[in-house]
Design a protein around this motif. Structure first.
Motif, short mmCIF file in Angstrom:
data_model
loop_
_atom_site.label_atom_id
_atom_site.label_comp_id
_atom_site.label_asym_id
_atom_site.label_seq_id
_atom_site.Cartn_x
_atom_site.Cartn_y
_atom_site.Cartn_z
N GLN A 134 0.84 -1.21 0.00
CA GLN A 134 0.00 0.00 0.00
C GLN A 134 0.87 1.25 0.00
OE1 GLN A 134 -3.10 0.83 -0.24
NE2 GLN A 134 -4.35 -0.99 0.24
N ALA A 135 1.95 1.22 0.74
CA ALA A 135 2.83 2.38 0.82
C ALA A 135 3.49 2.64 -0.53
CB ALA A 135 3.89 2.16 1.90
N VAL A 136 3.94 1.58 -1.20
CA VAL A 136 4.54 1.75 -2.53
C VAL A 136 3.51 2.28 -3.51
CG1 VAL A 136 5.54 0.50 -4.47
CG2 VAL A 136 6.32 0.01 -2.15
N TYR A 137 2.28 1.77 -3.36
CA TYR A 137 1.21 2.23 -4.26
C TYR A 137 0.99 3.72 -4.11
CZ TYR A 137 -3.52 2.95 -6.06
OH TYR A 137 -4.61 3.44 -6.73
N ARG A 138 0.87 4.21 -2.86
CA ARG A 138 0.60 5.63 -2.64
C ARG A 138 1.82 6.49 -2.97
NH1 ARG A 138 -1.56 3.40 2.06
NH2 ARG A 138 0.28 4.10 3.23
N ARG A 139 3.00 6.04 -2.57
CA ARG A 139 4.21 6.86 -2.68
C ARG A 139 4.81 6.85 -4.10
NH1 ARG A 139 6.67 4.44 0.97
NH2 ARG A 139 8.01 3.11 -0.30
N GLU A 140 4.72 5.73 -4.80
CA GLU A 140 5.40 5.61 -6.09
C GLU A 140 4.43 5.44 -7.27
OE1 GLU A 140 8.37 2.58 -6.00
OE2 GLU A 140 9.09 3.15 -4.00
N MET A 141 3.49 4.55 -7.11
CA MET A 141 2.65 4.22 -8.27
C MET A 141 1.67 5.35 -8.62
SD MET A 141 0.35 0.83 -8.90
CE MET A 141 -0.77 0.74 -10.30
N VAL A 142 1.04 5.94 -7.60
CA VAL A 142 0.05 6.99 -7.88
C VAL A 142 0.68 8.20 -8.56
CG1 VAL A 142 -1.55 8.64 -6.85
CG2 VAL A 142 -1.59 6.26 -6.12
N PRO A 143 1.81 8.74 -8.07
CA PRO A 143 2.43 9.88 -8.78
C PRO A 143 2.85 9.52 -10.21
CG PRO A 143 3.31 9.70 -6.56
CD PRO A 143 2.52 8.46 -6.79
N ALA A 144 3.42 8.31 -10.37
CA ALA A 144 3.81 7.90 -11.72
C ALA A 144 2.58 7.76 -12.62
CB ALA A 144 4.58 6.57 -11.65
N MET A 145 1.50 7.21 -12.05
CA MET A 145 0.25 7.07 -12.81
C MET A 145 -0.27 8.44 -13.24
SD MET A 145 -3.41 5.77 -11.32
CE MET A 145 -3.41 7.16 -10.19
N GLN A 146 -0.27 9.41 -12.35
CA GLN A 146 -0.76 10.74 -12.69
C GLN A 146 0.10 11.38 -13.79
OE1 GLN A 146 -0.60 12.55 -8.81
NE2 GLN A 146 -2.68 11.90 -8.26
N ALA A 147 1.41 11.19 -13.71
CA ALA A 147 2.29 11.74 -14.75
C ALA A 147 2.05 11.05 -16.09
CB ALA A 147 3.76 11.57 -14.33
N VAL A 148 1.82 9.73 -16.06
CA VAL A 148 1.54 8.98 -17.31
C VAL A 148 0.25 9.49 -17.94
CG1 VAL A 148 0.83 6.73 -18.20
CG2 VAL A 148 2.83 6.90 -16.74
N PHE A 149 -0.81 9.61 -17.16
CA PHE A 149 -2.09 10.06 -17.71
C PHE A 149 -2.01 11.51 -18.20
CE2 PHE A 149 -4.43 6.79 -14.91
CZ PHE A 149 -4.24 5.80 -15.89
N LYS A 150 -1.18 12.31 -17.52
CA LYS A 150 -1.01 13.70 -17.94
C LYS A 150 -0.38 13.75 -19.35
CE LYS A 150 1.31 18.02 -16.71
NZ LYS A 150 2.21 18.70 -15.72
N GLN A 151 0.61 12.91 -19.59
CA GLN A 151 1.24 12.89 -20.91
C GLN A 151 0.31 12.29 -21.98
OE1 GLN A 151 3.82 14.68 -21.29
NE2 GLN A 151 3.94 14.96 -19.06
N PHE A 152 -0.48 11.30 -21.56
CA PHE A 152 -1.49 10.78 -22.49
C PHE A 152 -2.44 11.90 -22.93
CE2 PHE A 152 -1.32 6.12 -20.89
CZ PHE A 152 -0.37 5.81 -21.85
N GLU A 153 -2.85 12.73 -21.97
CA GLU A 153 -3.76 13.84 -22.29
C GLU A 153 -3.08 14.86 -23.20
OE1 GLU A 153 -5.03 15.41 -18.59
OE2 GLU A 153 -6.31 13.69 -18.08
N ALA A 154 -1.77 15.11 -22.96
CA ALA A 154 -1.04 16.06 -23.82
C ALA A 154 -0.94 15.53 -25.24
CB ALA A 154 0.35 16.31 -23.23
N MET A 155 -0.65 14.24 -25.37
CA MET A 155 -0.57 13.64 -26.72
C MET A 155 -1.94 13.65 -27.39
SD MET A 155 1.78 10.28 -26.01
CE MET A 155 2.76 10.25 -24.52
N LEU A 156 -2.96 13.31 -26.60
CA LEU A 156 -4.32 13.27 -27.16
C LEU A 156 -4.76 14.65 -27.62
CD1 LEU A 156 -6.75 11.47 -27.73
CD2 LEU A 156 -7.59 11.99 -25.43
N SER A 157 -4.33 15.69 -26.91
CA SER A 157 -4.69 17.06 -27.30
C SER A 157 -4.13 17.39 -28.68
CB SER A 157 -4.15 18.04 -26.26
OG SER A 157 -4.38 19.38 -26.67
N VAL A 158 -2.88 16.99 -28.93
CA VAL A 158 -2.28 17.22 -30.25
C VAL A 158 -3.02 16.42 -31.32
CG1 VAL A 158 -0.19 17.00 -31.64
CG2 VAL A 158 -0.03 17.73 -29.26
N ALA A 159 -3.31 15.16 -31.02
CA ALA A 159 -4.02 14.31 -31.99
C ALA A 159 -5.40 14.88 -32.31
CB ALA A 159 -4.14 12.89 -31.45
N GLU A 160 -6.09 15.35 -31.28
CA GLU A 160 -7.43 15.92 -31.51
C GLU A 160 -7.36 17.22 -32.30
OE1 GLU A 160 -8.97 16.25 -27.57
OE2 GLU A 160 -9.75 14.19 -27.54
#
Length: 356
Positions: free
Chosen positions: A238-264
């Motif tokens: 749980q600690a790894v999930y909150r400390r490492e996975m969630v921030p990495a997940m947010q950064a990944v989705f942020k870049q997906f949104e940036a790429m999707l914005s260009v594609a759109e």
């Protein structure tokens, strides 16, 4: 009683008649030559060049439309797109050359009126084409050859990573749950697709570059969470999930949104260009081509009329010349007979006088 016509007068009259006949025939011949020359000049030096030039303009218009339609093809390579731009530029150069040939040629009143309407119609179509080309160049600058395909892939990648997050959450809630994979960032669909994706768009390239590190950390965190749960350490997981996975997940989705914005944006630009090409640009072209076809038809009708008049005049002159020849022969026979009798009678009288 002696006639007032001496031999000299009769000869003079005969030669005068023959000269008159020759003049009449010459006049017919000269008139025919002048009219034939006028027909040849009108048809050969005005109408045929006009038709050729107008058809050349139409052909280049069709070539431009074909090149613009090619630019609308999804996934067309940059090399092929550049070729279409070059084709459009060459077609414009060619139709301008044909335009310069046609415009100074003589025009009938109807033709001049049609040309006066055609020029602004053509310029309106050219303006729509310029708008289209600007949209396509804007699309090129976005650096996405197949925006719809990229959008579908990014949506797929986003759903896939949401699925990994849900599986990890289920695993933390139920340590007995199990799932395979998720710990190798090069094995997921995004990890396979994006590293090989090439674009000239700096923002898109930057988003892909910025995606790599958090994406790697995301999958590594998935692997560590799985391992900790398997080792019986769900709290540490749980600690790894909150400390490492969630921030990495947010950064990944942020870049997906940036790429999707260009594609759109690229998809919207392409759609705007396609709508313009199929709508207003097509309507403007049809209006211009309709007037162009009318100009061609006018020149064909004039050429046909001139040809028919030339044939009619040629038939008339042929009959007139034949009549003049027959009249000349008849006059020549009559004058010959008349002169022969006159000279023979005079000689007989002289001979009779000498005999006495």
């Amino acid at each position: 009683m002696k006639s007032g016509w001496t031999i000299g007068k009769k000869l003079a009259a005969a030669f005068s008649a023959m000269t008159l006949i020759a003049l009449v025939m010459g006049a017919f011949g000269y008139y025919g030559a002048v009219k034939n020359r006028a027909v040849i000049e009108e048809v050969g030096e005005v109408r045929l060049p006009s038709i050729d030039s107008l058809l050349a303009i139409k052909a280049e218009a069709e070539a431009i439309r074909g090149a613009i339609r090619s630019l609308s093809i999804d996934g067309l390579s940059p090399e092929m797109r550049k070729r279409q731009y070059d084709n459009i530029a060459q077609s414009r150069k060619d139709y301008e050359a044909a335009w310069k040939v046609y415009e100074p040629l003589p025009q009938t009143p109807e033709e001049a009126e049609t040309w006066k309407r055609f020029v602004p119609a053509w310029e309106a179509w050219r303006a729509e084409n310029n708008r289209l080309l600007e949209l396509h160049r804007r699309f090129d600058r976005l650096g996405v050859q197949s925006p719809l395909e990229l959008s579908r892939q990014l949506e797929r990648f986003t759903k896939g990573h949401h699925a990994w997050v849900n599986r990890v959450q289920n695993l933390l809630d139920d340590p007995g749950a199990h799932f395979d994979g998720g710990d190798d960032h090069t094995a997921c669909n995004a990890g396979k697709y994006l590293p090989s994706f090439r674009t000239e768009n700096q923002a898109l390239a930057a988003a892909i570059k910025a995606f790599e590190e958090p994406h790697r950390r995301f999958h590594e965190a998935v692997g560590r969470v799985k391992k900790l749960v398997q080792e019986g350490k769900p709290e540490e997981g749980q600690a790894v999930y909150r400390r490492e996975m969630v921030p990495a997940m947010q950064a990944v989705f942020k870049q997906f949104e940036a790429m999707l914005s260009v594609a759109e944006e690229a998809a919207a630009t392409k759609k705007e260009a396609d709508d313009l090409a199929l709508g207003e640009a097509t309507r403007k072209q049809r209006e211009a081509i309709a007037l162009l076809d009318k100009l061609v038809e006018i020149n064909r009708e004039v050429a046909e009329k001139e040809s028919q008049e030339g044939l009619a005049q040629a038939g008339f002159l042929k009959g007139a010349m034949l009549g003049a020849v027959l009249a000349g022969l008849a006059v020549a026979v009559i004058l010959g007979f008349w002169l022969t009798r006159s000279i023979t009678g005079a000689l007989r009288r002289v001979i009779a006088g000498l005999s006495e």
